[in-house]
Design an enzyme around this catalytic site. Structure first.
Site, PDB file in Angstrom:
ATOM      1  N   THR A   1       1.037  -1.129   0.571  1.00 10.57           N
ATOM      2  CA  THR A   1       0.032  -0.030  -0.189  1.00 10.57           C
ATOM      3  C   THR A   1       1.102   1.576   0.020  1.00 10.57           C
ATOM      4  OG1 THR A   1      -1.210  -1.430   1.439  1.00 10.57           O
ATOM      5  CG2 THR A   1      -1.270   0.963   1.437  1.00 10.57           C
TER       6      THR A   1
ATOM      7  N   GLY B   1      -9.677  -4.537   2.262  1.00 12.98           N
ATOM      8  CA  GLY B   1      -9.359  -3.957   3.763  1.00 12.98           C
ATOM      9  C   GLY B   1      -9.477  -2.037   3.800  1.00 12.98           C
TER      10      GLY B   1
ATOM     11  N   GLY C   1      -1.134  -1.586   6.839  1.00 18.17           N
ATOM     12  CA  GLY C   1      -2.016  -2.742   7.757  1.00 18.17           C
ATOM     13  C   GLY C   1      -2.684  -3.551   7.296  1.00 18.17           C
TER      14      GLY C   1
END
Ligand code: SD4
Length: 338
Positions: free
Chosen positions: A198, A228, A250
């Site tokens: 990311t 996500g 994360g």
């Protein structure tokens, strides 16, 4: 791009809150423009964003141009060269938000090189905030984005072939410099130094306006259809032009649980510095996860209206890039709790 660099511990020197460059009113010093973004890849991305900001350009244009660099890099963590889902298909998620609280997002987008630009188009050309899957692709094609090949990059193919041997899915602790931190990832990456997927970027422009972007291939080898935090406004990214902007990286599920980036911005609204706000959000996740917190990584970065910045993460291994002058584009190690 991912070779080790000397990390400048600006955060620990307290420079993250040092005001300089220009002054607003007679008391409050403002550092602008400024752009910050997650991980090592943020250095190249910041450079492109800075080109926009240094000419007085809009933060929105900067955060789009910045992360497009990362989306373009083959064999990288982000974009079509990234690792696929369990079925071997690369699916991309992205979102963008500007100073007027306009926002756009795409999720589970396939075969389109720049999801961030499609997200911007959703924001600017539709009455909606999110488009997903086939509908997002259909919209991208109608907007003139080319349909790319579905072939995996060489590295992604290697990683996927390796992963298929066990087909194990465990949460992966995202870190920079894996050699130092041990073998966490279920897959092999080109130089063994990172395992994240990311880039999140937030910027304050010369006019004092904030914007942010976030783009990802999602967790490597995720379930088909899994999303996500990254394309979710309030989770992976949030901008409030009165207060500040934040983005996350994360374990997305745990960022969503606390509406992470929105939480960071609201904490700044209550008077916390960007670093303190990121720390509090990380602490909230750790409280919720209890003993399982040691198995995950989440990192937040944030800036406020004064151009102060900060970042915090659960555990060692997170870094972010900060750029506020032609010759100042620096990597900062994220402070961590565990
Ligand atoms: C996700 N937050 O899909 C992303 C993953 C990530 O570095 O940030 N990886 O949950």
């Amino acid at each position: 791009m991912h070779s080790r660099r000397r990390f400048l511990q600006l955060g620990s020197l307290g420079l993250g809150t040092l005001p300089f460059l220009s002054f607003k009113g007679n008391t409050s010093a403002v550092r602008k423009p400024i752009v910050i973004s997650t991980w090592d890849a943020g250095i190249a991305a910041n450079k492109a964003a800075w080109e926009v900001l240094r000419k007085g350009g809009r933060a929105l244009d900067a955060v789009e141009a910045g992360v497009m660099v990362t989306e373009s890099s083959q064999n990288c963590c982000v974009g079509l060269g990234a690792n696929p889902d369990r079925e071997g298909i690369v699916t991309l998620d992205a979102c963008i938000m500007d100073e007027f609280a306009n926002c756009g997002s795409v999720a589970a987008l396939e075969r389109i090189k720049h999801p961030i630009s499609v997200a911007r188009r959703v924001m600017e050309k539709t009455p909606h905030v999110m488009l997903v899957g086939q509908g997002a692709q259909q919209f991208a094609l109608a907007e003139g984005f080319p349909l790319e090949e579905s072939k995996l990059s060489d590295d992604a193919q290697k990683n996927y072939t390796e992963w298929l041997k066990k087909s194990e899915y465990k949460p992966v602790i995202n870190i920079e410099n894996r050699k130092e931190h041990g073998p966490f990832a279920p897959s092999r990456f080109d130089n063994g130094e990172w395992n994240h997927d990311t880039i999140g970027m937030v910027a304050l422009d010369a006019n004092g306006n904030l914007s942010g972007s976030c783009t990802t291939s999602g967790m490597a080898f995720k379930m088909r259809g899994r999303l996500g935090d990254s394309p979710i406004i309030g989770a992976g990214l949030f901008v409030d032009n009165e207060v500040g902007a934040a983005t996350a990286t994360g374990q997305g599920e745990d960022v969503i649980r606390i509406a992470g980036s929105h939480t960071v911005v609201e904490l700044m609204r209550q008077g916390l510095s960007p670093e303190q706000a990121c720390k509090k959000a990380v602490e909230r996740i750790i409280r919720i996860k209890g003993a399982k917190a040691k198995d995950i990584q989440v990192g937040f970065i944030a800036i406020n209206k004064r151009g102060e910045y900060g970042g915090y993460c659960i555990q060692k291994g997170f870094n972010y890039a900060v750029c506020y002058a032609d010759d100042k584009n620096l990597l900062v190690d994220g402070k961590y709790i565990l």
